[in-house]
Design a protein around this motif. Sequence first.
Motif, PDB file in Angstrom:
ATOM      1  N   TYR A 156       6.111  16.365  -3.163  1.00  0.00           N
ATOM      2  CA  TYR A 156       5.749  15.416  -2.113  1.00  0.00           C
ATOM      3  C   TYR A 156       4.241  15.533  -1.929  1.00  0.00           C
ATOM      4  O   TYR A 156       3.729  16.622  -1.652  1.00  0.00           O
ATOM      5  CB  TYR A 156       6.447  15.752  -0.792  1.00  0.00           C
ATOM      6  N   THR A 157       3.516  14.445  -2.106  1.00  0.00           N
ATOM      7  CA  THR A 157       2.062  14.513  -1.958  1.00  0.00           C
ATOM      8  C   THR A 157       1.665  14.306  -0.496  1.00  0.00           C
ATOM      9  O   THR A 157       2.466  13.881   0.332  1.00  0.00           O
ATOM     10  CB  THR A 157       1.366  13.444  -2.811  1.00  0.00           C
ATOM     11  N   LYS A 158       0.425  14.607  -0.198  1.00  0.00           N
ATOM     12  CA  LYS A 158      -0.067  14.469   1.173  1.00  0.00           C
ATOM     13  C   LYS A 158       0.057  13.024   1.639  1.00  0.00           C
ATOM     14  O   LYS A 158      -0.336  12.098   0.942  1.00  0.00           O
ATOM     15  CB  LYS A 158      -1.529  14.920   1.257  1.00  0.00           C
ATOM     16  N   ARG A 159       0.579  12.857   2.823  1.00  0.00           N
ATOM     17  CA  ARG A 159       0.870  11.523   3.340  1.00  0.00           C
ATOM     18  C   ARG A 159      -0.404  10.749   3.664  1.00  0.00           C
ATOM     19  O   ARG A 159      -1.328  11.274   4.281  1.00  0.00           O
ATOM     20  CB  ARG A 159       1.724  11.644   4.603  1.00  0.00           C
ATOM     21  N   GLU A 160      -0.427   9.487   3.223  1.00  0.00           N
ATOM     22  CA  GLU A 160      -1.485   8.550   3.612  1.00  0.00           C
ATOM     23  C   GLU A 160      -1.069   7.924   4.948  1.00  0.00           C
ATOM     24  O   GLU A 160       0.032   8.167   5.449  1.00  0.00           O
ATOM     25  CB  GLU A 160      -1.647   7.492   2.497  1.00  0.00           C
ATOM     26  N   ASN A 161      -1.942   7.130   5.535  1.00  0.00           N
ATOM     27  CA  ASN A 161      -1.651   6.477   6.823  1.00  0.00           C
ATOM     28  C   ASN A 161      -0.261   5.838   6.795  1.00  0.00           C
ATOM     29  O   ASN A 161       0.016   4.966   5.977  1.00  0.00           O
ATOM     30  CB  ASN A 161      -2.716   5.413   7.090  1.00  0.00           C
ATOM     31  N   PRO A 162       0.665   6.235   7.685  1.00  0.00           N
ATOM     32  CA  PRO A 162       2.040   5.745   7.626  1.00  0.00           C
ATOM     33  C   PRO A 162       2.296   4.428   8.365  1.00  0.00           C
ATOM     34  O   PRO A 162       3.419   3.909   8.324  1.00  0.00           O
ATOM     35  CB  PRO A 162       2.824   6.877   8.284  1.00  0.00           C
ATOM     36  N   HIS A 163       1.299   3.887   9.026  1.00  0.00           N
ATOM     37  CA  HIS A 163       1.514   2.692   9.847  1.00  0.00           C
ATOM     38  C   HIS A 163       1.824   1.445   9.008  1.00  0.00           C
ATOM     39  O   HIS A 163       1.434   1.339   7.841  1.00  0.00           O
ATOM     40  CB  HIS A 163       0.273   2.392  10.692  1.00  0.00           C
ATOM     41  N   ASP A 164       2.505   0.494   9.635  1.00  0.00           N
ATOM     42  CA  ASP A 164       2.568  -0.860   9.111  1.00  0.00           C
ATOM     43  C   ASP A 164       1.248  -1.554   9.458  1.00  0.00           C
ATOM     44  O   ASP A 164       0.642  -1.276  10.499  1.00  0.00           O
ATOM     45  CB  ASP A 164       3.733  -1.638   9.747  1.00  0.00           C
ATOM     46  N   ALA A 165       0.825  -2.447   8.571  1.00  0.00           N
ATOM     47  CA  ALA A 165      -0.452  -3.143   8.763  1.00  0.00           C
ATOM     48  C   ALA A 165      -0.223  -4.634   8.959  1.00  0.00           C
ATOM     49  O   ALA A 165       0.549  -5.261   8.224  1.00  0.00           O
ATOM     50  CB  ALA A 165      -1.363  -2.912   7.568  1.00  0.00           C
ATOM     51  N   GLY A 204       4.150   6.221   3.116  1.00  0.00           N
ATOM     52  CA  GLY A 204       2.853   6.864   2.919  1.00  0.00           C
ATOM     53  C   GLY A 204       2.887   8.078   2.014  1.00  0.00           C
ATOM     54  O   GLY A 204       1.837   8.614   1.658  1.00  0.00           O
ATOM     55  N   VAL A 205       4.104   8.515   1.623  1.00  0.00           N
ATOM     56  CA  VAL A 205       4.238   9.700   0.764  1.00  0.00           C
ATOM     57  C   VAL A 205       4.596   9.281  -0.659  1.00  0.00           C
ATOM     58  O   VAL A 205       5.482   8.450  -0.866  1.00  0.00           O
ATOM     59  CB  VAL A 205       5.330  10.655   1.303  1.00  0.00           C
ATOM     60  N   VAL A 206       3.898   9.845  -1.628  1.00  0.00           N
ATOM     61  CA  VAL A 206       4.215   9.647  -3.046  1.00  0.00           C
ATOM     62  C   VAL A 206       4.978  10.882  -3.525  1.00  0.00           C
ATOM     63  O   VAL A 206       4.611  12.014  -3.191  1.00  0.00           O
ATOM     64  CB  VAL A 206       2.926   9.460  -3.881  1.00  0.00           C
ATOM     65  N   VAL A 207       6.051  10.661  -4.294  1.00  0.00           N
ATOM     66  CA  VAL A 207       6.880  11.781  -4.747  1.00  0.00           C
ATOM     67  C   VAL A 207       7.043  11.779  -6.263  1.00  0.00           C
ATOM     68  O   VAL A 207       6.849  10.760  -6.923  1.00  0.00           O
ATOM     69  CB  VAL A 207       8.280  11.753  -4.096  1.00  0.00           C
ATOM     70  N   VAL A 208       7.412  12.947  -6.769  1.00  0.00           N
ATOM     71  CA  VAL A 208       7.706  13.119  -8.189  1.00  0.00           C
ATOM     72  C   VAL A 208       9.191  13.448  -8.331  1.00  0.00           C
ATOM     73  O   VAL A 208       9.701  14.345  -7.647  1.00  0.00           O
ATOM     74  CB  VAL A 208       6.863  14.249  -8.808  1.00  0.00           C
ATOM     75  N   GLU A 209       9.857  12.730  -9.214  1.00  0.00           N
ATOM     76  CA  GLU A 209      11.267  12.949  -9.508  1.00  0.00           C
ATOM     77  C   GLU A 209      11.400  13.503 -10.918  1.00  0.00           C
ATOM     78  O   GLU A 209      10.665  13.092 -11.818  1.00  0.00           O
ATOM     79  CB  GLU A 209      12.030  11.622  -9.410  1.00  0.00           C
TER      80      GLU A 209
END
Length: 311
Positions: A101-110, A202-207
């Motif tokens: 799980y990578t560091k979360r980017e801004n999680p808001h809706d824009a 906002g989170v990028v993951v590796v499977e």
Amino acid sequence: MENLAPKQLVIATRESALALWQSQYVLSLIEKSAPETKCTLLKMKTKGDKILDRALNEIGGKALFMKELEIAMEEGKADIAVHSLKDVPYELPKGFSLVVYTKRENPHDAFVSNHYHSLDALPKGAVVGTSSLRRKAQILAYRDDLIIKELRGNVNTRLNKLDNGEYDAIILAAAGLIRLGFEQRIQMLIPFSISLPAVGQGVVVVECLNKDQTLIESLSAINHTESMLCANAERAFNEALEGGCHAPIAAHASFKGDLLQLSTMVASEDGQRLLKMNVKALKDEKPDELGRRAAKKMIARGAREILDNKG
């Protein structure tokens, strides 16, 4: 100590600009952590990318963005796959796990518009584009005088449709816009009080395949623990409610000091019924336990009836 890093690593990825950004980001993290590892991208087009004229909940859900990538791993054509966590169903196919799980980017809706600076500035009857039942429900709960119109396609396609005048405004994940350099297009970060984000937004993951234990151990160096713990709470909440792209469910976890807090939302698709709840972790309570406890509280308040279209 034995070096577990592989000499070569093939990363399966979708072909969209955002998917490629995410995969290049993971690639850079891996190569920085293990300079001896040479990474290459295997670019693929999934069924979810090909069918753009129908809503996701009508054609099989978010798993349609992953199946081809998982087949590539099973066939030995790729070692890992990179996904946006909000596109990953809570139940993975047998034999697969999320291992980074990578560091979360801004999680808001824009809120994105060429003529209006906010949701409040939109005139009655304005057309707002989104492909998300979660966003649709929350926007209608806030402004039931707006018209919500289906919007599919990658980020560039969606922005082009806005620029062509098909919508007065569109709602996108802030993280994707920021990552692709479109931050200036954001007129407003929608407050959580109006629109809670998707689980994992906002989170990028590796499977990867569970059997590749050496690879999994080597990838642990790039895992962002805080983002993983928050995501685990959110996904446990979603799983306990058996949510997916068919359900307007939202959850966002964050740490306040050492205390994990979880904000949750369940709504009817039309936004007429909407439940929100904030839950704090108990002493020594694990993130997934917090998520399940929050779901039980929501169910006690009528969430199941709402999701089953009975409430």
